[in-house]
Design a protein around this motif. Structure first.
Motif, PDB file in Angstrom:
ATOM      1  N   ALA A  26       0.827  -1.203   0.000  1.00 40.68           N
ATOM      2  CA  ALA A  26       0.000   0.000   0.000  1.00 40.68           C
ATOM      3  C   ALA A  26       0.862   1.254   0.000  1.00 40.68           C
ATOM      4  O   ALA A  26       0.537   2.250  -0.645  1.00 40.68           O
ATOM      5  CB  ALA A  26      -0.926  -0.002   1.217  1.00 40.68           C
ATOM      6  N   GLU A  27       1.997   1.174   0.701  1.00 37.05           N
ATOM      7  CA  GLU A  27       2.922   2.310   0.742  1.00 37.05           C
ATOM      8  C   GLU A  27       3.560   2.542  -0.622  1.00 37.05           C
ATOM      9  O   GLU A  27       3.588   3.672  -1.134  1.00 37.05           O
ATOM     10  CB  GLU A  27       4.013   2.059   1.785  1.00 37.05           C
ATOM     11  CG  GLU A  27       5.035   3.157   1.887  1.00 37.05           C
ATOM     12  CD  GLU A  27       6.126   2.835   2.905  1.00 37.05           C
ATOM     13  OE1 GLU A  27       7.208   3.451   2.824  1.00 37.05           O
ATOM     14  OE2 GLU A  27       5.891   1.976   3.777  1.00 37.05           O
TER      15      GLU A  27
ATOM     16  N   ALA B 103      -5.058   4.344  -1.639  1.00 41.10           N
ATOM     17  CA  ALA B 103      -5.931   5.211  -0.851  1.00 41.10           C
ATOM     18  C   ALA B 103      -7.365   4.702  -0.924  1.00 41.10           C
ATOM     19  O   ALA B 103      -8.304   5.462  -1.101  1.00 41.10           O
ATOM     20  CB  ALA B 103      -5.839   6.648  -1.338  1.00 41.10           C
ATOM     21  N   ASP B 104      -7.534   3.393  -0.813  1.00 42.58           N
ATOM     22  CA  ASP B 104      -8.842   2.759  -0.903  1.00 42.58           C
ATOM     23  C   ASP B 104      -9.234   2.255   0.486  1.00 42.58           C
ATOM     24  O   ASP B 104      -8.507   1.467   1.096  1.00 42.58           O
ATOM     25  CB  ASP B 104      -8.780   1.589  -1.886  1.00 42.58           C
ATOM     26  CG  ASP B 104     -10.102   0.855  -1.967  1.00 42.58           C
ATOM     27  OD1 ASP B 104     -10.229  -0.191  -1.304  1.00 42.58           O
ATOM     28  OD2 ASP B 104     -11.010   1.350  -2.662  1.00 42.58           O
TER      29      ASP B 104
ATOM     30  N   ASP C 183      -4.817   4.716  16.768  1.00 40.05           N
ATOM     31  CA  ASP C 183      -3.384   4.892  16.504  1.00 40.05           C
ATOM     32  C   ASP C 183      -3.143   5.938  15.419  1.00 40.05           C
ATOM     33  O   ASP C 183      -2.240   6.770  15.524  1.00 40.05           O
ATOM     34  CB  ASP C 183      -2.764   3.555  16.066  1.00 40.05           C
ATOM     35  CG  ASP C 183      -1.949   2.903  17.169  1.00 40.05           C
ATOM     36  OD1 ASP C 183      -2.005   3.382  18.319  1.00 40.05           O
ATOM     37  OD2 ASP C 183      -1.267   1.907  16.888  1.00 40.05           O
ATOM     38  N   ASP C 184      -3.952   5.888  14.360  1.00 38.45           N
ATOM     39  CA  ASP C 184      -3.812   6.854  13.269  1.00 38.45           C
ATOM     40  C   ASP C 184      -4.100   8.270  13.753  1.00 38.45           C
ATOM     41  O   ASP C 184      -3.426   9.229  13.350  1.00 38.45           O
ATOM     42  CB  ASP C 184      -4.757   6.493  12.118  1.00 38.45           C
ATOM     43  CG  ASP C 184      -4.301   5.262  11.345  1.00 38.45           C
ATOM     44  OD1 ASP C 184      -3.171   4.788  11.586  1.00 38.45           O
ATOM     45  OD2 ASP C 184      -5.072   4.791  10.484  1.00 38.45           O
ATOM     46  N   ILE C 185      -5.086   8.409  14.624  1.00 38.49           N
ATOM     47  CA  ILE C 185      -5.413   9.724  15.183  1.00 38.49           C
ATOM     48  C   ILE C 185      -4.269  10.222  16.058  1.00 38.49           C
ATOM     49  O   ILE C 185      -3.849  11.381  15.964  1.00 38.49           O
ATOM     50  CB  ILE C 185      -6.731   9.665  15.980  1.00 38.49           C
ATOM     51  CG1 ILE C 185      -7.905   9.405  15.026  1.00 38.49           C
ATOM     52  CG2 ILE C 185      -6.958  10.958  16.761  1.00 38.49           C
ATOM     53  CD1 ILE C 185      -9.215   9.080  15.726  1.00 38.49           C
ATOM     54  N   LEU C 186      -3.745   9.335  16.904  1.00 38.07           N
ATOM     55  CA  LEU C 186      -2.629   9.711  17.772  1.00 38.07           C
ATOM     56  C   LEU C 186      -1.394  10.073  16.958  1.00 38.07           C
ATOM     57  O   LEU C 186      -0.623  10.952  17.342  1.00 38.07           O
ATOM     58  CB  LEU C 186      -2.308   8.569  18.740  1.00 38.07           C
ATOM     59  CG  LEU C 186      -3.302   8.364  19.885  1.00 38.07           C
ATOM     60  CD1 LEU C 186      -2.991   7.071  20.628  1.00 38.07           C
ATOM     61  CD2 LEU C 186      -3.264   9.539  20.852  1.00 38.07           C
ATOM     62  N   ASP C 187      -1.207   9.391  15.830  1.00 39.37           N
ATOM     63  CA  ASP C 187      -0.053   9.677  14.988  1.00 39.37           C
ATOM     64  C   ASP C 187      -0.099  11.099  14.448  1.00 39.37           C
ATOM     65  O   ASP C 187       0.940  11.709  14.170  1.00 39.37           O
ATOM     66  CB  ASP C 187       0.000   8.690  13.814  1.00 39.37           C
ATOM     67  CG  ASP C 187       1.340   8.704  13.093  1.00 39.37           C
ATOM     68  OD1 ASP C 187       2.361   8.506  13.764  1.00 39.37           O
ATOM     69  OD2 ASP C 187       1.350   8.931  11.875  1.00 39.37           O
TER      70      ASP C 187
ATOM     71  N   LYS D 235       1.782   6.599   3.208  1.00 40.63           N
ATOM     72  CA  LYS D 235       0.757   5.614   3.517  1.00 40.63           C
ATOM     73  C   LYS D 235      -0.583   6.309   3.757  1.00 40.63           C
ATOM     74  O   LYS D 235      -0.655   7.311   4.463  1.00 40.63           O
ATOM     75  CB  LYS D 235       1.128   4.835   4.788  1.00 40.63           C
ATOM     76  CG  LYS D 235       2.264   3.858   4.641  1.00 40.63           C
ATOM     77  CD  LYS D 235       2.441   3.074   5.925  1.00 40.63           C
ATOM     78  CE  LYS D 235       3.616   2.116   5.851  1.00 40.63           C
ATOM     79  NZ  LYS D 235       3.790   1.357   7.101  1.00 40.63           N
ATOM     80  N   ALA D 236      -1.633   5.765   3.202  1.00 40.49           N
ATOM     81  CA  ALA D 236      -2.975   6.274   3.471  1.00 40.49           C
ATOM     82  C   ALA D 236      -3.444   5.719   4.809  1.00 40.49           C
ATOM     83  O   ALA D 236      -3.361   4.518   5.067  1.00 40.49           O
ATOM     84  CB  ALA D 236      -3.932   5.866   2.366  1.00 40.49           C
TER      85      ALA D 236
END
Length: 301
Positions: free
Chosen positions: A169-170, A175-176, A228-232, A252-253
């Motif tokens: 994905a990276e 972005a799906d 985790d994505d929010i914290l990132d 990365k999406a």
């Protein structure tokens, strides 16, 4: 300070973390090591400060089915070995190339790359050594089912497969949303599923109970990744104990990219509601699972 449900749960989680860490320390002592540097690297990763939320779910699931504490600790310890192996390998230069994990230098920085690879390999195989022990369960068939389930969770259709999809994905700038959900269900969710299923296996639970735990684990695993994505995006490296913003820099999406911050939060809350609904089958005994679901999306690190 007023004790909120969140703080009460955090204290409960911290207390269990101390218990499982003491157990891990006993399972992997330094004294009798035939390869001292390897065991030192394994212990460095395994005993680093952590939430221990996966083995916590094993222990709490055990209470639902009257599973002996020793059996739950054995299964939880095996799961934590697999989780820590994955962190070691994820941090390597060929993967995410991270220098910081749990507030300390990553294993390949504290030791070297070859030692880090071997430490990860050894923790993975040690997990199955633990599950294969008679101390985990007296019935070899139950132990065999546990081993098979953890192997599926960690392997090509689980965590390792999810990591492969993540790397693709990276490189492909994927972005799906559907593909991101699939890879995270494998990479993160598979170990959460084992965490909730292990004690059902140990307690030889029925189909309905196992199905409820599976739904709970799948929703919580995905909510955990969204958090985790929010914290990132929002937290600092000092708070998280690891580098932040790396997914964005790598192209990365994430769920935040695809849904926006508000959308990501809303999706996490929806998953939490679905997780709680699945556990209604267990009545009041599921209270801690509701608290855990709220903690997953409300944590700050």
């Amino acid at each position: 300070m007023e004790s909120t449900p969140h703080h009460i749960f955090e204290r409960q989680l911290t207390g269990f973390a101390q218990r499982i860490e003491a157990y891990l320390d006993q399972l992997l002592p330094e004294g009798a090591a035939r390869a001292p540097r390897l065991v030192a690297a394994m212990r460095y990763a395994l005993l680093a400060p952590g939430k221990r939320i996966r083995p916590f779910f094993v222990a709490e699931s055990a209470r639902l089915f009257g599973v002996a504490e020793r059996s739950a600790l054995q299964a939880g310890a095996a799961l934590e070995c697999v989780h820590c192996y994955s962190l070691i390998h994820d941090d390597l230069p060929a993967m995410d190339d991270d220098d910081l994990r749990r507030g300390r230098p990553t294993v390949h920085r504290a030791f070297d790359e070859a030692t880090a690879i071997l430490a990860g390999d050894a923790l993975l195989t040690f997990a199955f050594e633990i599950l294969g022990s008679a101390e985990t369960h007296r019935d070899a068939q139950v132990r065999g089912e546990l081993i098979a389930e953890l192997a599926r969770a960690a392997g090509k259709d689980g965590m390792a497969g999810g990591q492969m999809l993540d790397l693709q994905a990276e490189s492909e700038n994927v972005a799906d949303l559907g593909r991101i959900i699939t890879l995270q269900a494998m990479k993160t969710g598979a170990l959460f599923r084992f965490a909730c299923q292990a004690s059902a296996i140990l307690g030889q639970a029925g189909t309905a109970e196992r199905a409820a735990l599976t739904v709970y684990a799948e929703r919580i695993g995905l909510a955990f990744q969204i958090a985790d994505d929010i914290l990132d995006v929002e937290a600092s490296s000092a708070t998280l104990g690891k580098a932040t913003g790396k997914d964005k820099a790598a192209g990365k999406a994430t769920f935040v990219d695809l849904l926006g911050l508000d959308g990501a939060r809303a999706e996490a809350q929806k998953l939490v509601r679905e997780a709680k609904d699945a556990m209604r089958l267990f009545g009041e005994k599921a209270a801690v699972f509701s608290a855990a679901a709220d903690y997953v999306v409300g944590r700050q690190k």
